[in-house]
Write a protein that holds these residues in place. Structure first.
Motif, PDB file in Angstrom:
ATOM      1  N   MET A  50       0.830  -1.210   0.000  1.00  0.00           N
ATOM      2  CA  MET A  50       0.000   0.000   0.000  1.00  0.00           C
ATOM      3  C   MET A  50       0.866   1.261   0.000  1.00  0.00           C
ATOM      4  N   HIS A  51       2.026   1.184   0.644  1.00  0.00           N
ATOM      5  CA  HIS A  51       2.921   2.341   0.718  1.00  0.00           C
ATOM      6  C   HIS A  51       3.661   2.610  -0.596  1.00  0.00           C
ATOM      7  N   ARG A  52       3.562   1.705  -1.559  1.00  0.00           N
ATOM      8  CA  ARG A  52       4.227   1.936  -2.847  1.00  0.00           C
ATOM      9  C   ARG A  52       3.487   2.970  -3.695  1.00  0.00           C
ATOM     10  N   PHE A  53       2.267   3.319  -3.301  1.00  0.00           N
ATOM     11  CA  PHE A  53       1.440   4.230  -4.093  1.00  0.00           C
ATOM     12  C   PHE A  53       1.288   5.560  -3.363  1.00  0.00           C
ATOM     13  N   TRP A  54       1.773   6.622  -3.997  1.00  0.00           N
ATOM     14  CA  TRP A  54       1.719   7.935  -3.362  1.00  0.00           C
ATOM     15  C   TRP A  54       0.282   8.411  -3.155  1.00  0.00           C
ATOM     16  N   GLN A  55      -0.662   7.819  -3.881  1.00  0.00           N
ATOM     17  CA  GLN A  55      -2.060   8.263  -3.777  1.00  0.00           C
ATOM     18  C   GLN A  55      -2.700   7.901  -2.437  1.00  0.00           C
ATOM     19  N   PHE A  56      -2.101   6.965  -1.695  1.00  0.00           N
ATOM     20  CA  PHE A  56      -2.737   6.464  -0.477  1.00  0.00           C
ATOM     21  C   PHE A  56      -2.058   6.975   0.789  1.00  0.00           C
ATOM     22  N   PHE A  57      -2.871   7.135   1.818  1.00  0.00           N
ATOM     23  CA  PHE A  57      -2.372   7.339   3.173  1.00  0.00           C
ATOM     24  C   PHE A  57      -2.819   6.116   3.977  1.00  0.00           C
ATOM     25  N   PRO A  58      -2.020   5.020   3.975  1.00  0.00           N
ATOM     26  CA  PRO A  58      -2.437   3.782   4.646  1.00  0.00           C
ATOM     27  C   PRO A  58      -2.396   3.935   6.166  1.00  0.00           C
TER      28      PRO A  58
END
Length: 441
Positions: A50-58
């Protein structure tokens, strides 16, 4: 103050920092304790993806608490909800969490998109179909990455779920119940990169330990075990790739490593790995070892790296049941191996309630534990005793679970035999709710 500050301050993380400025909140739930979740490599691997995608704040959620560890925000504020279900009874915690957060349980009544995965969901996904929008069956971070790539390109809330779900259904192992009533084939990971934990915590079940998977699947076919059903075909990750996966921790520094696998002693490069850790003064913890596979060379190397806990899984002390499950791990073998490795604690796993088991078989298990404890009187012996729970897809999946009162009686037999053994701790993992695990699996 953030609700999870106590836990966050006890963590060392290699993950990139994410803050509220990122566009989409993404919840990642482990419906059990923080300690268990932070020692679950599958849960940690998905969080890393999930942290590989800048779009998300996991953000992480544990137990039945509807507020995130990172910011204390309510689950209802998260358009994307990922759930790792390792143990079937934990689904009750998930239900409690959703109710407390005010999030509808049924998929068709909910705006949020819920993706369910993990061992519990893979063994039997059907009970969760009214709840989850999509269920991932199998394993493999390469498929998890595809799921979140689609969600990154199609933000939930801006793009209707009805348009996102058909795209998710194209990914191997993803079942969308509203699109297809038939289960897809189980996803099988083809990745050559071993999963490694990117966060360690002093509050985890394995405190401050870097977990790394050195094998996938299982060589053996124990009739009660779901590991081959979920993770086969069997594969050893190479020592070179394991060491490479651990390289980021060389800079951060680590002193404990947990080798995760079902047949650790059968890894052809285990000796090389133990030499690598010994040279760096890293303490090694392993999944349970089969004493019949330990060579003298491996025993010597384990003696240099294993200081705290040595783990074996005899499952039963009954000779005829050992033959049935094809696990010839004797008390003598455990005593001999333990005598050569200066671990302070010996952990033993046993099962009660196996098919064809009698009370005499349970007594033999108690006597085996007593024999081991007397021979290793200076060590702490932890006997973890679990009920037999039939699992879908296994050879013994069609059997019934032993009735409650009979199980309680047999656990009592063990406790009576071991009464007075001061160096033995009996850890019986059974409650009435355990039977829910059988019903859901």
């Amino acid at each position: 103050m953030v609700r999870g500050q106590k836990y966050l301050s006890a963590e060392i993380s290699l993950l990139p920092d994410r803050t509220k400025k990122w566009s989409v909140r993404a919840a990642h739930i482990f419906p059990n304790t923080y300690a268990a979740g932070m020692s679950n490599l599958g849960y940690l691997a998905v969080f890393e993806v999930m942290h590989r995608f800048w779009q998300f704040f996991p953000q992480r959620f544990f137990g039945a608490e509807p507020f995130s560890l990172e910011t204390g925000e309510n689950l209802a504020q998260f358009p994307i909800i990922s759930v790792s279900l390792s143990f079937e009874p934990d689904f009750l915690n998930l239900v409690r969490m959703f109710r407390r957060a005010g999030v509808p349980l049924r998929a068709e009544r909910r705006e949020q998109l819920v993706i369910l995965g993990g061992a519990g969901a893979t063994i039997n996904p059907y009970p969760y179909s009214p709840f989850a929008d999509a269920i991932f069956i199998g394993e493999g971070t390469e498929y998890i990455e595809k799921i979140f790539a689609i969600l990154a390109e199609n933000p939930v809330g801006r793009v209707p779920k009805e348009k996102i779900l058909p795209e998710l259904a194209k990914i191997p192992g993803v079942w969308v119940p509203t699109i297809d009533s038939q289960l897809p084939p189980r996803a099988i990971s083809k990745s050559e990169i071993p999963p490694v934990a990117k966060i360690v915590s002093s509050f985890a079940s394995f405190p401050n330990m870097v977990l790394v998977q050195i094998q996938r699947g299982c060589l053996f076919a124990c009739p009660f075990c779901a590991t081959p059903v979920i993770y086969n075909p069997f594969k050893n990750f190479s020592a070179e790739r394991i060491i490479s996966a651990l390289a980021p921790w060389e800079t951060a520094g680590y002193s404990r490593v947990g080798l995760v696998g079902s047949a650790i002693a059968d890894h052809p490069e285990l000796g090389e790995l133990l030499d690598y850790f010994a040279a760096r003064d890293v303490e090694v913890f392993t999944s349970s070892l089969r004493v019949d596979r330990l060579t003298e060379d491996l025993l010597k190397k384990l003696a240099h790296t294993t200081r705290h806990t040595l783990t074996f899984a005899p499952e039963t002390g009954s000779p005829h049941l050992k033959r049935q499950i094809r696990k010839d791990i004797s008390a003598e073998g455990i005593i001999s191996a333990s005598a050569k490795i200066p671990a302070r604690e010996i952990k033993l796993y046993y099962i009660v309630g196996l098919p064809d088991e009698t009370e005499e078989d349970v007594r033999l298990t108690g006597e085996e534990i007593k024999t081991i404890s007397r021979a290793l009187g200076d060590r702490k012996i932890v006997a973890s005793v679990n009920p037999f729970i039939p699992k879908r897809g296994t050879r013994w999946g069609g059997f019934y679970m032993m009735p409650h009162q009979e199980l309680v009686c047999r656990f009592g037999i063990l406790k009576k035999i071991l009464r007075g053994q001061k160096n033995v701790i009996i850890d019986v993992n059974y409650k009435r709710r355990t039977r829910i695990q059988w019903a859901l699996s």
